[in-house]
Scaffold this motif. Sequence first.
Motif, PDB file in Angstrom:
ATOM      1  N   ALA A 236       0.824  -1.207   0.000  1.00 49.01           N
ATOM      2  CA  ALA A 236       0.000   0.000   0.000  1.00 49.01           C
ATOM      3  C   ALA A 236       0.863   1.264   0.000  1.00 49.01           C
ATOM      4  CB  ALA A 236      -0.927  -0.002   1.211  1.00 49.01           C
ATOM      5  N   THR A 237       0.505   2.172  -0.874  1.00 47.77           N
ATOM      6  CA  THR A 237       1.152   3.482  -0.914  1.00 47.77           C
ATOM      7  C   THR A 237       0.169   4.491  -0.337  1.00 47.77           C
ATOM      8  OG1 THR A 237       0.246   4.010  -3.092  1.00 47.77           O
ATOM      9  CG2 THR A 237       2.360   2.834  -3.045  1.00 47.77           C
ATOM     10  N   THR A 238       0.603   5.723  -0.160  1.00 47.21           N
ATOM     11  CA  THR A 238      -0.330   6.741   0.334  1.00 47.21           C
ATOM     12  C   THR A 238      -1.468   6.941  -0.659  1.00 47.21           C
ATOM     13  OG1 THR A 238       1.072   8.483  -0.595  1.00 47.21           O
ATOM     14  CG2 THR A 238       1.372   7.958   1.726  1.00 47.21           C
ATOM     15  N   LEU A 239      -1.193   6.781  -1.935  1.00 47.80           N
ATOM     16  CA  LEU A 239      -2.228   6.898  -2.959  1.00 47.80           C
ATOM     17  C   LEU A 239      -3.265   5.786  -2.805  1.00 47.80           C
ATOM     18  CD1 LEU A 239      -3.121   8.431  -5.534  1.00 47.80           C
ATOM     19  CD2 LEU A 239      -1.744   6.815  -6.837  1.00 47.80           C
ATOM     20  N   SER A 240      -2.802   4.558  -2.639  1.00 47.10           N
ATOM     21  CA  SER A 240      -3.754   3.452  -2.491  1.00 47.10           C
ATOM     22  C   SER A 240      -4.496   3.542  -1.158  1.00 47.10           C
ATOM     23  CB  SER A 240      -3.062   2.099  -2.635  1.00 47.10           C
ATOM     24  OG  SER A 240      -2.085   1.905  -1.652  1.00 47.10           O
ATOM     25  N   GLN A 241      -3.830   4.026  -0.114  1.00 46.51           N
ATOM     26  CA  GLN A 241      -4.510   4.193   1.174  1.00 46.51           C
ATOM     27  C   GLN A 241      -5.607   5.250   1.085  1.00 46.51           C
ATOM     28  OE1 GLN A 241      -1.177   4.995   3.714  1.00 46.51           O
ATOM     29  NE2 GLN A 241      -0.752   2.836   4.075  1.00 46.51           N
ATOM     30  N   SER A 242      -5.370   6.309   0.336  1.00 42.19           N
ATOM     31  CA  SER A 242      -6.386   7.335   0.146  1.00 42.19           C
ATOM     32  C   SER A 242      -7.583   6.772  -0.610  1.00 42.19           C
ATOM     33  CB  SER A 242      -5.787   8.521  -0.611  1.00 42.19           C
ATOM     34  OG  SER A 242      -6.754   9.495  -0.863  1.00 42.19           O
ATOM     35  N   LEU A 243      -7.313   6.004  -1.643  1.00 36.30           N
ATOM     36  CA  LEU A 243      -8.378   5.375  -2.409  1.00 36.30           C
ATOM     37  C   LEU A 243      -9.175   4.405  -1.539  1.00 36.30           C
ATOM     38  CD1 LEU A 243      -9.526   5.283  -5.284  1.00 36.30           C
ATOM     39  CD2 LEU A 243      -7.961   3.396  -5.748  1.00 36.30           C
ATOM     40  N   GLN A 244      -8.484   3.649  -0.701  1.00 36.03           N
ATOM     41  CA  GLN A 244      -9.150   2.716   0.209  1.00 36.03           C
ATOM     42  C   GLN A 244     -10.054   3.457   1.187  1.00 36.03           C
ATOM     43  OE1 GLN A 244      -5.881   0.664   2.021  1.00 36.03           O
ATOM     44  NE2 GLN A 244      -5.322  -0.392   0.130  1.00 36.03           N
ATOM     45  N   ALA A 245      -9.562   4.519   1.774  1.00 41.62           N
ATOM     46  CA  ALA A 245     -10.347   5.293   2.738  1.00 41.62           C
ATOM     47  C   ALA A 245     -11.593   5.882   2.081  1.00 41.62           C
ATOM     48  CB  ALA A 245      -9.497   6.399   3.349  1.00 41.62           C
ATOM     49  N   ASN A 246     -11.440   6.402   0.876  1.00 43.31           N
ATOM     50  CA  ASN A 246     -12.593   6.959   0.173  1.00 43.31           C
ATOM     51  C   ASN A 246     -13.610   5.889  -0.176  1.00 43.31           C
ATOM     52  OD1 ASN A 246     -11.965   9.742   0.089  1.00 43.31           O
ATOM     53  ND2 ASN A 246     -10.458   9.357  -1.505  1.00 43.31           N
ATOM     54  N   ARG A 247     -13.145   4.710  -0.549  1.00 39.48           N
ATOM     55  CA  ARG A 247     -14.051   3.612  -0.897  1.00 39.48           C
ATOM     56  C   ARG A 247     -14.840   3.166   0.324  1.00 39.48           C
ATOM     57  NH1 ARG A 247     -17.739   1.012  -2.262  1.00 39.48           N
ATOM     58  NH2 ARG A 247     -17.682  -1.002  -3.277  1.00 39.48           N
ATOM     59  N   VAL A 248     -14.181   3.087   1.469  1.00 43.32           N
ATOM     60  CA  VAL A 248     -14.872   2.689   2.700  1.00 43.32           C
ATOM     61  C   VAL A 248     -15.918   3.732   3.079  1.00 43.32           C
ATOM     62  CG1 VAL A 248     -14.583   2.315   5.186  1.00 43.32           C
ATOM     63  CG2 VAL A 248     -13.005   1.236   3.561  1.00 43.32           C
ATOM     64  N   ARG A 249     -15.559   5.015   3.032  1.00 38.08           N
ATOM     65  CA  ARG A 249     -16.531   6.072   3.356  1.00 38.08           C
ATOM     66  C   ARG A 249     -17.726   6.022   2.414  1.00 38.08           C
ATOM     67  NH1 ARG A 249     -11.939   9.066   4.759  1.00 38.08           N
ATOM     68  NH2 ARG A 249     -11.676   9.920   2.670  1.00 38.08           N
ATOM     69  N   PHE A 250     -17.465   5.827   1.138  1.00 37.83           N
ATOM     70  CA  PHE A 250     -18.544   5.735   0.156  1.00 37.83           C
ATOM     71  C   PHE A 250     -19.468   4.565   0.480  1.00 37.83           C
ATOM     72  CE2 PHE A 250     -20.173   3.857  -3.793  1.00 37.83           C
ATOM     73  CZ  PHE A 250     -20.951   4.908  -4.239  1.00 37.83           C
ATOM     74  N   SER A 251     -18.904   3.403   0.768  1.00 33.87           N
ATOM     75  CA  SER A 251     -19.708   2.215   1.060  1.00 33.87           C
ATOM     76  C   SER A 251     -20.560   2.407   2.307  1.00 33.87           C
ATOM     77  CB  SER A 251     -18.810   0.992   1.239  1.00 33.87           C
ATOM     78  OG  SER A 251     -18.197   0.657   0.032  1.00 33.87           O
ATOM     79  N   LEU A 252     -19.983   2.982   3.343  1.00 32.95           N
ATOM     80  CA  LEU A 252     -20.734   3.204   4.579  1.00 32.95           C
ATOM     81  C   LEU A 252     -21.902   4.154   4.355  1.00 32.95           C
ATOM     82  CD1 LEU A 252     -17.812   3.486   7.143  1.00 32.95           C
ATOM     83  CD2 LEU A 252     -19.421   1.582   6.877  1.00 32.95           C
ATOM     84  N   GLU A 253     -21.657   5.239   3.639  1.00 30.49           N
ATOM     85  CA  GLU A 253     -22.717   6.207   3.380  1.00 30.49           C
ATOM     86  C   GLU A 253     -23.789   5.611   2.472  1.00 30.49           C
ATOM     87  OE1 GLU A 253     -24.825   9.595   3.870  1.00 30.49           O
ATOM     88  OE2 GLU A 253     -22.968   9.106   4.905  1.00 30.49           O
ATOM     89  N   GLN A 254     -23.370   4.867   1.467  1.00 28.87           N
ATOM     90  CA  GLN A 254     -24.325   4.237   0.563  1.00 28.87           C
ATOM     91  C   GLN A 254     -25.186   3.222   1.321  1.00 28.87           C
ATOM     92  OE1 GLN A 254     -22.785   1.669  -2.586  1.00 28.87           O
ATOM     93  NE2 GLN A 254     -24.044   2.812  -4.022  1.00 28.87           N
ATOM     94  N   ASN A 255     -24.571   2.420   2.180  1.00 28.25           N
ATOM     95  CA  ASN A 255     -25.323   1.448   2.969  1.00 28.25           C
ATOM     96  C   ASN A 255     -26.320   2.133   3.886  1.00 28.25           C
ATOM     97  OD1 ASN A 255     -24.039  -0.732   1.817  1.00 28.25           O
ATOM     98  ND2 ASN A 255     -22.537  -0.935   3.440  1.00 28.25           N
ATOM     99  N   GLU A 256     -25.938   3.245   4.474  1.00 30.24           N
ATOM    100  CA  GLU A 256     -26.844   3.987   5.347  1.00 30.24           C
ATOM    101  C   GLU A 256     -28.023   4.536   4.555  1.00 30.24           C
ATOM    102  OE1 GLU A 256     -28.606   5.662   8.665  1.00 30.24           O
ATOM    103  OE2 GLU A 256     -27.111   4.095   8.473  1.00 30.24           O
ATOM    104  N   GLN A 257     -27.759   5.057   3.365  1.00 31.73           N
ATOM    105  CA  GLN A 257     -28.848   5.590   2.542  1.00 31.73           C
ATOM    106  C   GLN A 257     -29.787   4.468   2.098  1.00 31.73           C
ATOM    107  OE1 GLN A 257     -28.545   7.429  -1.537  1.00 31.73           O
ATOM    108  NE2 GLN A 257     -28.667   9.276  -0.279  1.00 31.73           N
ATOM    109  N   ILE A 258     -29.249   3.325   1.759  1.00 30.86           N
ATOM    110  CA  ILE A 258     -30.094   2.179   1.388  1.00 30.86           C
ATOM    111  C   ILE A 258     -30.934   1.763   2.582  1.00 30.86           C
ATOM    112  CG2 ILE A 258     -30.031  -0.272   0.789  1.00 30.86           C
ATOM    113  CD1 ILE A 258     -27.591   0.404  -0.989  1.00 30.86           C
ATOM    114  N   ARG A 259     -30.333   1.731   3.764  1.00 27.34           N
ATOM    115  CA  ARG A 259     -31.070   1.352   4.979  1.00 27.34           C
ATOM    116  C   ARG A 259     -32.231   2.306   5.235  1.00 27.34           C
ATOM    117  NH1 ARG A 259     -31.768   2.593   9.943  1.00 27.34           N
ATOM    118  NH2 ARG A 259     -30.305   4.298  10.029  1.00 27.34           N
ATOM    119  N   GLN A 260     -31.991   3.598   5.032  1.00 27.22           N
ATOM    120  CA  GLN A 260     -33.017   4.594   5.316  1.00 27.22           C
ATOM    121  C   GLN A 260     -34.087   4.690   4.242  1.00 27.22           C
ATOM    122  OE1 GLN A 260     -31.141   8.371   6.009  1.00 27.22           O
ATOM    123  NE2 GLN A 260     -30.348   7.777   7.993  1.00 27.22           N
ATOM    124  N   PHE A 261     -33.674   4.648   2.982  1.00 29.32           N
ATOM    125  CA  PHE A 261     -34.601   4.967   1.906  1.00 29.32           C
ATOM    126  C   PHE A 261     -34.890   3.827   0.945  1.00 29.32           C
ATOM    127  CE2 PHE A 261     -32.239   8.907   2.893  1.00 29.32           C
ATOM    128  CZ  PHE A 261     -33.285   9.608   3.476  1.00 29.32           C
TER     129      PHE A 261
END
Length: 92
Positions: free
Chosen positions: A53-78
């Motif tokens: 993992a490089t800092t670039l790949s770690q940034s991409l990983q962090a963004n992917r996790v945030r996206f998934s969590l928010e998407q899952n929350e929106q699916i749960r709600q709506f």
Amino acid sequence: MMVLGIQKSVIDQVLHANVLQRINDSEYYGNEYSLNEVMNNLTAAIFVADKNATTLSQSLQANRVRFSLEQNEQIRQFGKSRCTIPAAEYFG
């Protein structure tokens, strides 16, 4: 970070609801590359081993996790049909 921007654009396209639906529907017409395989391959490409993992790949990983969590929350709600979070919000 031009590379991260390109990666974000590709992920945004692949994770768009219409693209995911087309991938899923294409199985009915003979496509053997399932949506499950697409998501597994995308995840494997993003989440590399820590030693690689490089800092670039770690940034991409962090963004992917945030996206998934928010998407899952929106699916749960709506519900799935009203999930409208653009991946660009996290990857753009």
